[in-house]
Design a protein around this motif. Structure first.
Motif, mmCIF file in Angstrom:
data_model
loop_
_atom_site.group_PDB
_atom_site.id
_atom_site.type_symbol
_atom_site.label_atom_id
_atom_site.label_comp_id
_atom_site.label_asym_id
_atom_site.label_seq_id
_atom_site.Cartn_x
_atom_site.Cartn_y
_atom_site.Cartn_z
ATOM 1 N N ILE A 1 8.849 -11.732 -30.379
ATOM 2 C CA ILE A 1 8.472 -12.997 -31.023
ATOM 3 C C ILE A 1 8.185 -14.073 -29.672
ATOM 4 O O ILE A 1 7.668 -14.903 -29.781
ATOM 5 N N GLY A 2 9.251 -13.756 -29.051
ATOM 6 C CA GLY A 2 9.321 -14.860 -27.743
ATOM 7 C C GLY A 2 7.919 -14.536 -26.932
ATOM 8 O O GLY A 2 7.357 -15.748 -26.624
ATOM 9 N N ARG A 3 7.636 -13.385 -26.716
ATOM 10 C CA ARG A 3 6.201 -13.175 -25.745
ATOM 11 C C ARG A 3 4.824 -13.798 -26.670
ATOM 12 O O ARG A 3 4.065 -14.016 -26.203
ATOM 13 N N MET A 4 5.231 -13.804 -27.998
ATOM 14 C CA MET A 4 4.070 -14.206 -28.877
ATOM 15 C C MET A 4 3.944 -15.748 -28.914
ATOM 16 O O MET A 4 2.921 -16.427 -29.380
ATOM 17 N N GLY A 5 4.961 -16.242 -28.411
ATOM 18 C CA GLY A 5 5.002 -17.827 -28.382
ATOM 19 C C GLY A 5 5.267 -18.592 -29.468
ATOM 20 O O GLY A 5 4.924 -19.753 -29.895
ATOM 21 N N LEU A 6 5.842 -17.792 -30.327
ATOM 22 C CA LEU A 6 6.076 -18.184 -32.057
ATOM 23 C C LEU A 6 7.228 -19.048 -31.918
ATOM 24 O O LEU A 6 7.602 -20.049 -33.129
ATOM 25 N N ALA A 7 8.101 -19.133 -31.116
ATOM 26 C CA ALA A 7 9.446 -19.925 -31.149
ATOM 27 C C ALA A 7 9.282 -21.439 -31.330
ATOM 28 O O ALA A 7 9.709 -22.102 -32.295
ATOM 29 N N ALA A 8 8.243 -21.816 -30.671
ATOM 30 C CA ALA A 8 7.844 -23.172 -30.856
ATOM 31 C C ALA A 8 7.305 -23.745 -32.041
ATOM 32 O O ALA A 8 7.883 -24.826 -32.659
ATOM 33 N N PRO A 9 6.188 -23.017 -32.602
ATOM 34 C CA PRO A 9 5.706 -23.656 -33.809
ATOM 35 C C PRO A 9 6.745 -23.244 -35.044
ATOM 36 O O PRO A 9 6.479 -23.962 -35.926
ATOM 37 N N LEU A 10 7.583 -22.124 -35.025
ATOM 38 C CA LEU A 10 8.428 -21.917 -36.105
ATOM 39 C C LEU A 10 9.532 -23.131 -35.905
ATOM 40 O O LEU A 10 9.957 -23.689 -37.354
ATOM 41 N N GLY A 11 10.023 -23.505 -34.924
ATOM 42 C CA GLY A 11 10.800 -24.711 -34.805
ATOM 43 C C GLY A 11 10.329 -25.937 -35.062
ATOM 44 O O GLY A 11 10.953 -26.745 -35.928
ATOM 45 N N HIS A 12 9.166 -26.098 -34.899
ATOM 46 C CA HIS A 12 8.176 -27.345 -35.307
ATOM 47 C C HIS A 12 8.261 -27.464 -37.050
ATOM 48 O O HIS A 12 8.381 -28.430 -37.537
ATOM 49 N N PHE A 13 7.812 -26.249 -37.425
ATOM 50 C CA PHE A 13 7.743 -26.318 -38.896
ATOM 51 C C PHE A 13 8.940 -26.421 -39.607
ATOM 52 O O PHE A 13 9.097 -27.209 -40.644
ATOM 53 N N MET A 14 10.306 -25.945 -39.035
ATOM 54 C CA MET A 14 11.388 -26.115 -39.422
ATOM 55 C C MET A 14 11.926 -27.511 -39.644
ATOM 56 O O MET A 14 12.397 -28.273 -40.401
ATOM 57 N N SER A 15 11.731 -28.431 -38.301
ATOM 58 C CA SER A 15 11.956 -29.653 -38.474
ATOM 59 C C SER A 15 11.216 -30.496 -39.170
ATOM 60 O O SER A 15 11.627 -31.617 -39.603
ATOM 61 N N LEU B 1 13.803 -21.467 -44.274
ATOM 62 C CA LEU B 1 12.866 -20.638 -43.675
ATOM 63 C C LEU B 1 14.043 -19.303 -42.747
ATOM 64 O O LEU B 1 14.902 -19.731 -42.040
ATOM 65 N N SER B 2 13.832 -18.153 -43.426
ATOM 66 C CA SER B 2 14.531 -17.199 -42.816
ATOM 67 C C SER B 2 13.600 -15.990 -41.951
ATOM 68 O O SER B 2 12.450 -15.942 -42.520
ATOM 69 N N VAL B 3 14.113 -15.675 -40.809
ATOM 70 C CA VAL B 3 13.078 -14.718 -40.178
ATOM 71 C C VAL B 3 13.814 -13.584 -39.522
ATOM 72 O O VAL B 3 14.903 -13.180 -39.380
ATOM 73 N N LYS B 4 13.216 -12.497 -39.925
ATOM 74 C CA LYS B 4 13.669 -11.225 -39.683
ATOM 75 C C LYS B 4 12.697 -10.481 -38.617
ATOM 76 O O LYS B 4 11.263 -10.294 -38.794
ATOM 77 N N LEU B 5 13.252 -9.958 -37.648
ATOM 78 C CA LEU B 5 12.436 -9.074 -36.537
ATOM 79 C C LEU B 5 12.784 -7.637 -36.925
ATOM 80 O O LEU B 5 13.889 -7.272 -37.010
ATOM 81 N N ASP B 6 11.599 -6.988 -36.686
ATOM 82 C CA ASP B 6 11.799 -5.435 -37.071
ATOM 83 C C ASP B 6 10.447 -4.893 -36.317
ATOM 84 O O ASP B 6 9.336 -5.508 -36.196
ATOM 85 N N HIS B 7 10.240 -3.570 -36.577
ATOM 86 C CA HIS B 7 8.875 -2.944 -36.338
ATOM 87 C C HIS B 7 8.149 -2.745 -37.204
ATOM 88 O O HIS B 7 8.744 -2.890 -38.574
#
Length: 304
Positions: free
Chosen positions: A99-113, A120-126
């Motif tokens: 998720i970090g390499r996809m650059g999603l941390a910033a937009p997810l953080g913006h949505f939450m704020s 919002l709960s996020v699960k990382l998996d394959h």
């Protein structure tokens, strides 16, 4: 008998492991064993053949599993439908692990704020685990990797019923051979799978569908492979390639900055599409639609 016992049973069937199923359900292995024991006691049946590893279903267990799948699907559909009328707004989002390499941390953080009332709960998996969690209703949105075989005849999500989801294509890429710059193969414009038969391979483990597709391409090329290392962390794989330990396989879109490696295309190529699945049962909710737009805008920006 209760639905959680059924979820325990279904998780063991999918993972073929009591310990892995317990991990997915966030309970101890002893707890999941007790739930299955109570289920078998109530049914007066043995559901698993415990004399073999991985565990296999008995004939009654196979028939029971067919009913369990239908019951859980209906149960999760009911919960999702009732959730529309709930004041408790929540989004369960699943995502492939980089998720970090996809650059999603910033937009997810913006949505939450900007949506403090949304849980919002996020699960990382394959991908395979995420598809199972979508099917079971554990998550209701997910970004997954659709891996497509070299001849285009197979994908890693064949067999899943996709009719319950809206889905969006986020990007399209292919897997490259990631090679140390000092390796003579790095000077090639293109490689075949046979060209890599003598190279030590640095692979994702077999819980990742990509591993199966790579092995199949080598088999199609009648080439033996030498797996030197298995690891599910991209930076570790890049570090090993950088130290000239072997060859890895990654999409070209993944940043390799800071590592002494290069990407060489392979023919026939294994392609990757990133798909965004949204359960139709919640797709009309305002908060979900806004979340979907955040994801789509992020990927549209990344592609320009």
């Amino acid at each position: 008998m209760n639905f959680f016992q059924l979820e325990c049973f279904a998780a063991i069937v999918r993972t073929k492991s009591f310990s892995e199923a317990a991990h997915i359900l966030y309970i101890s292995q002893s707890s999941i064993s007790k739930h299955i024991a109570k289920l078998e006691e109530e049914l007066h049946l043995q559901l698993f053949n415990r004399t073999k590893l991985p565990f296999e279903l008995t004939e009654p267990g196979e028939r029971f599993y067919a009913h369990v799948q239908n019951l859980l699907a209906e149960y999760n559909s009911m919960k999702a439908t009732m959730q529309r009328y709930s004041d408790d707004i929540s989004i369960q989002f699943g995502c492939i692990e980089n998720i970090g390499r996809m650059g999603l941390a910033a937009p997810l953080g913006h949505f939450m704020s900007t949506h403090p009332n949304v849980q919002l709960s996020v699960k990382l998996d394959h991908t395979w685990n995420l598809m199972e969690q979508l099917r079971d209703g554990t998550i209701n949105l997910a970004i997954i990797n659709q891996v497509i075989s070299g001849d285009g005849s197979r994908t890693n999500i064949d067999g899943y019923n996709l009719s319950s989801y809206d889905y969006y294509s986020l990007n399209d890429d292919q897997y490259y051979a990631i090679i140390n710059r000092e390796n003579p193969l790095a000077r090639r414009q293109q490689l075949t799978w046979s060209d890599l038969k003598d190279e030590p391979l640095l692979m994702f483990d077999e819980s990742y569908s990509l591993s199966h597709f790579i092995r199949q391409e080598f088999q199609n090329a009648a080439a033996d492979i030498k797996v030197a290392f298995e690891c599910n962390v991209v930076d570790n794989l890049l570090g090993l390639v950088s130290s000239n330990t072997g060859v890895a396989f990654l999409p070209n879109s993944i940043s390799k900055a800071g590592f002494s490696v290069c990407s060489v295309p392979i023919t026939p190529s294994i392609r990757r599409k990133q798909l965004f699945f949204v359960s139709k049962s919640i797709a009309a909710r305002k908060s979900v639609m806004e979340f979907v737009q955040v994801i789509l805008k992020h990927y549209a920006k990344e592609s320009t």
